[in-house]
Design a protein around this motif. Structure first.
Motif, PDB file in Angstrom:
ATOM      1  N   ARG A   1      59.014  53.235  55.913  1.00 41.59           N
ATOM      2  CA  ARG A   1      59.440  52.582  56.248  1.00 41.59           C
ATOM      3  C   ARG A   1      61.059  52.817  56.109  1.00 41.59           C
ATOM      4  NH1 ARG A   1      58.283  46.634  57.793  1.00 41.59           N
ATOM      5  NH2 ARG A   1      59.476  47.276  59.082  1.00 41.59           N
ATOM      6  N   VAL A   2      62.066  52.966  56.888  1.00 40.96           N
ATOM      7  CA  VAL A   2      63.332  52.881  56.979  1.00 40.96           C
ATOM      8  C   VAL A   2      64.335  52.442  57.275  1.00 40.96           C
ATOM      9  CG1 VAL A   2      65.486  54.408  56.965  1.00 40.96           C
ATOM     10  CG2 VAL A   2      63.248  55.685  55.913  1.00 40.96           C
TER      11      VAL A   2
ATOM     12  N   VAL B   1      70.338  57.427  45.321  1.00 37.78           N
ATOM     13  CA  VAL B   1      71.289  57.776  46.289  1.00 37.78           C
ATOM     14  C   VAL B   1      72.274  58.790  46.908  1.00 37.78           C
ATOM     15  CG1 VAL B   1      73.979  56.464  46.794  1.00 37.78           C
ATOM     16  CG2 VAL B   1      72.239  56.092  45.164  1.00 37.78           C
ATOM     17  N   MET B   2      71.445  59.045  47.994  1.00 34.75           N
ATOM     18  CA  MET B   2      71.881  60.291  48.869  1.00 34.75           C
ATOM     19  C   MET B   2      73.490  60.443  49.321  1.00 34.75           C
ATOM     20  SD  MET B   2      68.661  61.391  49.908  1.00 34.75           S
ATOM     21  CE  MET B   2      66.763  62.208  48.765  1.00 34.75           C
ATOM     22  N   ASN B   3      74.282  61.391  49.800  1.00 31.94           N
ATOM     23  CA  ASN B   3      74.920  61.220  50.369  1.00 31.94           C
ATOM     24  C   ASN B   3      75.192  62.438  51.330  1.00 31.94           C
ATOM     25  OD1 ASN B   3      76.243  63.366  48.675  1.00 31.94           O
ATOM     26  ND2 ASN B   3      78.467  61.937  48.588  1.00 31.94           N
ATOM     27  N   THR B   4      76.292  62.230  51.564  1.00 39.30           N
ATOM     28  CA  THR B   4      76.665  63.843  52.870  1.00 39.30           C
ATOM     29  C   THR B   4      78.038  64.288  52.352  1.00 39.30           C
ATOM     30  OG1 THR B   4      76.476  62.550  54.669  1.00 39.30           O
ATOM     31  CG2 THR B   4      74.790  62.727  54.581  1.00 39.30           C
ATOM     32  N   PRO B   5      77.981  65.360  51.242  1.00 42.65           N
ATOM     33  CA  PRO B   5      79.463  65.049  51.116  1.00 42.65           C
ATOM     34  C   PRO B   5      80.334  66.405  52.062  1.00 42.65           C
ATOM     35  CG  PRO B   5      77.975  66.398  49.535  1.00 42.65           C
ATOM     36  CD  PRO B   5      77.046  65.555  50.512  1.00 42.65           C
TER      37      PRO B   5
ATOM     38  N   LEU C   1      66.614  53.108  52.507  1.00 43.79           N
ATOM     39  CA  LEU C   1      67.860  52.140  53.466  1.00 43.79           C
ATOM     40  C   LEU C   1      68.453  53.306  53.794  1.00 43.79           C
ATOM     41  CD1 LEU C   1      69.291  49.793  54.353  1.00 43.79           C
ATOM     42  CD2 LEU C   1      70.182  50.159  51.863  1.00 43.79           C
ATOM     43  N   ALA C   2      69.476  52.426  55.479  1.00 44.49           N
ATOM     44  CA  ALA C   2      70.427  54.396  56.252  1.00 44.49           C
ATOM     45  C   ALA C   2      72.165  53.547  56.159  1.00 44.49           C
ATOM     46  CB  ALA C   2      69.852  55.370  56.779  1.00 44.49           C
ATOM     47  N   ILE C   3      72.737  53.882  55.740  1.00 45.72           N
ATOM     48  CA  ILE C   3      74.226  52.963  55.849  1.00 45.72           C
ATOM     49  C   ILE C   3      75.521  54.390  55.876  1.00 45.72           C
ATOM     50  CG2 ILE C   3      73.029  51.535  53.709  1.00 45.72           C
ATOM     51  CD1 ILE C   3      74.965  52.445  51.851  1.00 45.72           C
ATOM     52  N   ARG C   4      76.385  53.335  57.109  1.00 47.34           N
ATOM     53  CA  ARG C   4      77.593  53.398  56.302  1.00 47.34           C
ATOM     54  C   ARG C   4      78.233  53.140  55.220  1.00 47.34           C
ATOM     55  NH1 ARG C   4      78.547  58.281  59.549  1.00 47.34           N
ATOM     56  NH2 ARG C   4      80.729  57.640  58.226  1.00 47.34           N
ATOM     57  N   SER C   5      79.563  52.417  55.384  1.00 49.19           N
ATOM     58  CA  SER C   5      80.535  51.889  54.834  1.00 49.19           C
ATOM     59  C   SER C   5      80.566  50.659  55.212  1.00 49.19           C
ATOM     60  CB  SER C   5      82.082  52.593  54.847  1.00 49.19           C
ATOM     61  OG  SER C   5      81.910  52.210  56.577  1.00 49.19           O
ATOM     62  N   ALA C   6      79.754  49.728  55.871  1.00 45.51           N
ATOM     63  CA  ALA C   6      79.909  47.809  56.542  1.00 45.51           C
ATOM     64  C   ALA C   6      78.601  48.758  55.544  1.00 45.51           C
ATOM     65  CB  ALA C   6      79.702  47.895  57.621  1.00 45.51           C
TER      66      ALA C   6
ATOM     67  N   ALA D   1      65.326  44.635  46.615  1.00 42.45           N
ATOM     68  CA  ALA D   1      64.487  46.155  46.729  1.00 42.45           C
ATOM     69  C   ALA D   1      63.128  45.953  46.498  1.00 42.45           C
ATOM     70  CB  ALA D   1      65.588  46.826  47.119  1.00 42.45           C
ATOM     71  N   ASP D   2      62.280  45.322  46.498  1.00 40.05           N
ATOM     72  CA  ASP D   2      61.055  45.960  45.444  1.00 40.05           C
ATOM     73  C   ASP D   2      60.502  47.147  46.556  1.00 40.05           C
ATOM     74  OD1 ASP D   2      61.271  43.712  44.342  1.00 40.05           O
ATOM     75  OD2 ASP D   2      59.973  42.522  45.793  1.00 40.05           O
ATOM     76  N   ARG D   3      60.254  47.927  47.307  1.00 40.84           N
ATOM     77  CA  ARG D   3      59.592  48.846  47.519  1.00 40.84           C
ATOM     78  C   ARG D   3      60.877  50.451  47.644  1.00 40.84           C
ATOM     79  NH1 ARG D   3      56.636  47.513  53.202  1.00 40.84           N
ATOM     80  NH2 ARG D   3      56.989  49.934  53.555  1.00 40.84           N
ATOM     81  N   LEU D   4      62.306  50.306  47.986  1.00 41.79           N
ATOM     82  CA  LEU D   4      63.359  50.659  48.316  1.00 41.79           C
ATOM     83  C   LEU D   4      63.171  51.768  46.973  1.00 41.79           C
ATOM     84  CD1 LEU D   4      65.533  51.524  49.836  1.00 41.79           C
ATOM     85  CD2 LEU D   4      66.962  50.366  48.654  1.00 41.79           C
ATOM     86  N   LYS D   5      63.087  52.901  47.972  1.00 41.77           N
ATOM     87  CA  LYS D   5      62.805  54.552  46.850  1.00 41.77           C
ATOM     88  C   LYS D   5      64.391  55.251  47.144  1.00 41.77           C
ATOM     89  CE  LYS D   5      58.768  54.888  47.416  1.00 41.77           C
ATOM     90  NZ  LYS D   5      57.694  53.608  48.636  1.00 41.77           N
ATOM     91  N   VAL D   6      65.817  54.853  48.123  1.00 43.46           N
ATOM     92  CA  VAL D   6      65.987  55.868  48.590  1.00 43.46           C
ATOM     93  C   VAL D   6      67.308  55.606  49.460  1.00 43.46           C
ATOM     94  CG1 VAL D   6      65.619  56.727  50.312  1.00 43.46           C
ATOM     95  CG2 VAL D   6      66.854  58.761  49.078  1.00 43.46           C
ATOM     96  N   ILE D   7      68.506  55.657  48.630  1.00 44.48           N
ATOM     97  CA  ILE D   7      69.255  55.216  49.957  1.00 44.48           C
ATOM     98  C   ILE D   7      70.509  56.206  50.143  1.00 44.48           C
ATOM     99  CG2 ILE D   7      71.943  53.965  49.475  1.00 44.48           C
ATOM    100  CD1 ILE D   7      70.449  52.337  46.918  1.00 44.48           C
ATOM    101  N   GLY D   8      70.922  56.601  51.609  1.00 44.13           N
ATOM    102  CA  GLY D   8      71.124  57.212  52.234  1.00 44.13           C
ATOM    103  C   GLY D   8      72.834  57.118  52.691  1.00 44.13           C
TER     104      GLY D   8
END
Length: 531
Positions: free
Chosen positions: A5-6, A94-98, A50-55, A66-73
């Motif tokens: 789930r994302v 933690v991933m980004n899109t450089p 969890l997919a985010i921008r800057s907000a 975040a007990d289940r969280l595996k990746v933040i994009g």
């Protein structure tokens, strides 16, 4: 098998949201949830991604829930809104899109430069008010002018080529820009002070680090030409806003285009009341194309990881397989530390990098180790870098990178040696991993030693002479600096010598200056390692 789930808690394109669904991931698109800290905190425990921008602000408290969280994009390059150490401790990638918004940001810098040169926003306001003040808004041409580019990486190099197309002469300062790369771009490589003294326009394209914070302040401005114009689309904090405001009022600086601020959202700022300034609300990456590119990229990256375990553009994790991870992980840390050591002590542009893998290290995933070394090497200058982006950034700067592999040649089963050639010197450092899994320095400048690596360290060079231990121990002790470990080395009696000190806390600059006052000490540099 339960579907991952994302949660998408910021405004991402609907196409990106659809990518998750098409790949077989349950996705909840709640673009305003990131602004509600309490609601986000209550919901985060139900998601793997969890997919985010800057907000959205991903704090330690949020990560703790975040007990289940595996990746933040992060759709974009900046990860200032993510507590990366907290995420790392919880095993969250933690991933980004450089590279998704490079062209957009470069174009915005050029747009601000033109707007400042011709006072377009103020002229627009005046004209709409029916004033028709042609003489008031006398501008300046950019053709034939000198543009100083601070930071000539991905975005800075695009700005440079666009400016050359506008018939400007481009001066570039970047510690990692080689002569060959400068020639390929058509820019003149200069030191920072020369850029200040010669440029008609100055634009910044460097990350915010301890070395670049307030890189433009009152002292820097004093070196600049009268009537210079300054553009910042990179990071707030690179320019001292108070000093810039004073220079604009005095006329020393003729104009400025500012897209980023020390505090954002910027509702109050000393620059807002000054007429010869064009301000925009962090719009560098704000085009439909850029927003779409980074959103699609982060959705693909997160899906690949959640479904297949593939890792790309990770800030806090190397790209390695599950099978090789147990053996490779401590050597990845060693490689990062070796690179970071040279990156922190380097004083001029890096031209060549050679990485020697001796013994068992030659049989490891050296591509990952080389990437880790390069990430450590340039991180002191380029904060937003990871093992995926580092080789690209180094290549863009024209640095030559080579690997050498050989069979065991010494007492260690395996070690890594990094040799870096710069414009005026060659530096080398070697290290290995002991049975406890911890990296250690075994050689610096060709001088053998055995030094444990700590978070805060001090590296000194000196002539081999009596009293060095006393100088360092007494100076640090009398100033409240506790030494946890102390290692010395020399190449021969009376020759070159080094000292490496592991200290409990960062050493204040005034204490280091006291050490440097002793004629026996040739240099003293603080070091910080992520260990």
């Amino acid at each position: 098998m339960t579907k991952p789930r994302v949660l998408v808690s910021d405004k991402l394109s609907e196409t990106a949201v659809q990518i998750f669904s098409d790949r077989g991931i349950d996705v909840d698109f709640k673009p305003d949830l990131g602004k509600d800290k309490d609601a986000l905190l209550a919901a985060i425990g139900d998601y793997d991604g969890l997919a985010i921008r800057s907000a959205t602000k991903v704090t330690e408290k949020l990560i703790g829930a975040a007990d289940r969280l595996k990746v933040i994009g992060r759709a974009g390059i900046g990860v200032d809104n993510v507590d990366i150490p907290a995420a790392s401790r919880r095993g969250i990638i933690v991933m980004n899109t450089p590279f998704g918004n490079s062209i957009t940001t470069a174009e915005h810098a050029i747009s601000l430069m033109l707007a400042v040169a011709r006072q377009i926003p103020a002229a627009d306001t005046s004209t709409r008010a029916g004033k028709w003040e042609k003489s008031k808004f006398m501008g300046t041409e950019i053709t034939g002018k000198r543009l100083g580019v601070i930071g000539c990486g991905n975005i800075g190099s695009i700005v440079a080529t666009r400016a050359i197309g506008l018939k400007m002469h481009v001066l570039a300062f970047d510690p990692f820009l080689s002569d060959e790369r400068a020639r390929d771009l058509g820019v003149e490589k200069v030191e920072l002070d020369e850029l200040f003294t010669r440029s008609d326009f100055i634009t910044l394209h460097t990350p915010l680090t301890d070395k670049t914070r307030n890189i433009i302040d009152a002292g820097a401005i004093a070196k600049m030409r009268d009537g210079v114009r300054i553009i910042n689309c990179a990071r707030g904090g690179l320019v001292s806003e108070a000093d810039l405001a004073e220079a604009l009022k005095s006329g020393k600086v003729a104009g400025a285009g500012i897209d980023v601020f020390e505090t954002e959202p910027a509702t109050e700022n000393p620059l807002f009341d000054i007429p010869n300034v064009v301000c925009t609300p962090h719009l560098g990456a704000s085009t439909a194309e850029a927003q779409e590119n980074v959103a699609l990229q982060v959705a693909e990256q997160m899906s690949d990881y959640l479904l297949r375990g593939a890792v790309s553009n990770a800030i806090n994790m190397p790209s390695i397989t599950a099978e090789e991870a147990p053996v490779l992980k401590p050597f990845v840390k060693l490689a990062e530390v070796l690179g970071s050591f040279v990156g922190q002590v380097a004083e001029s542009a890096i031209l060549e990098v050679e990485i020697l893998y001796d013994g068992m290290t030659a049989n490891l995933n050296t591509k990952a180790l080389t990437s880790a070394t390069l990430a450590g090497l340039i991180r002191p200058q380029v904060a937003d870098v990871n093992m995926v982006s580092a080789p690209i950034m180094v290549k863009e700067r024209g640095v030559i990178v080579s690997e050498v592999k050989r069979d065991k040649s010494g007492v260690f089963d395996g070690y890594i040696k990094l040799t870096v050639k710069s414009a005026n010197q060659t530096r080398s450092v070697a290290g290995t991993v002991f049975a406890d899994g911890k990296p250690r320095f075994i050689q610096i400048k060709g001088i053998n030693l055995d030094a444990e690596i700590g978070r805060n360290m001090v590296y000194t060079t000196n002539n081999d002479a009596p009293g060095i231990i006393g100088i360092l121990g007494t100076t640090f002790g009398s100033n409240g600096v506790n030494i946890a470990n102390f290692q010395l080395g020399r190449n021969r009696p009376g020759g070159d010598a080094i000292a490496l000190l592991y200290v409990d806390d960062p050493v204040p600059e005034h204490v280091l200056n006291k050490v440097r006052e002793f004629p026996e000490i040739l240099s003293a540099k603080p070091l910080v390692f992520d260990v």
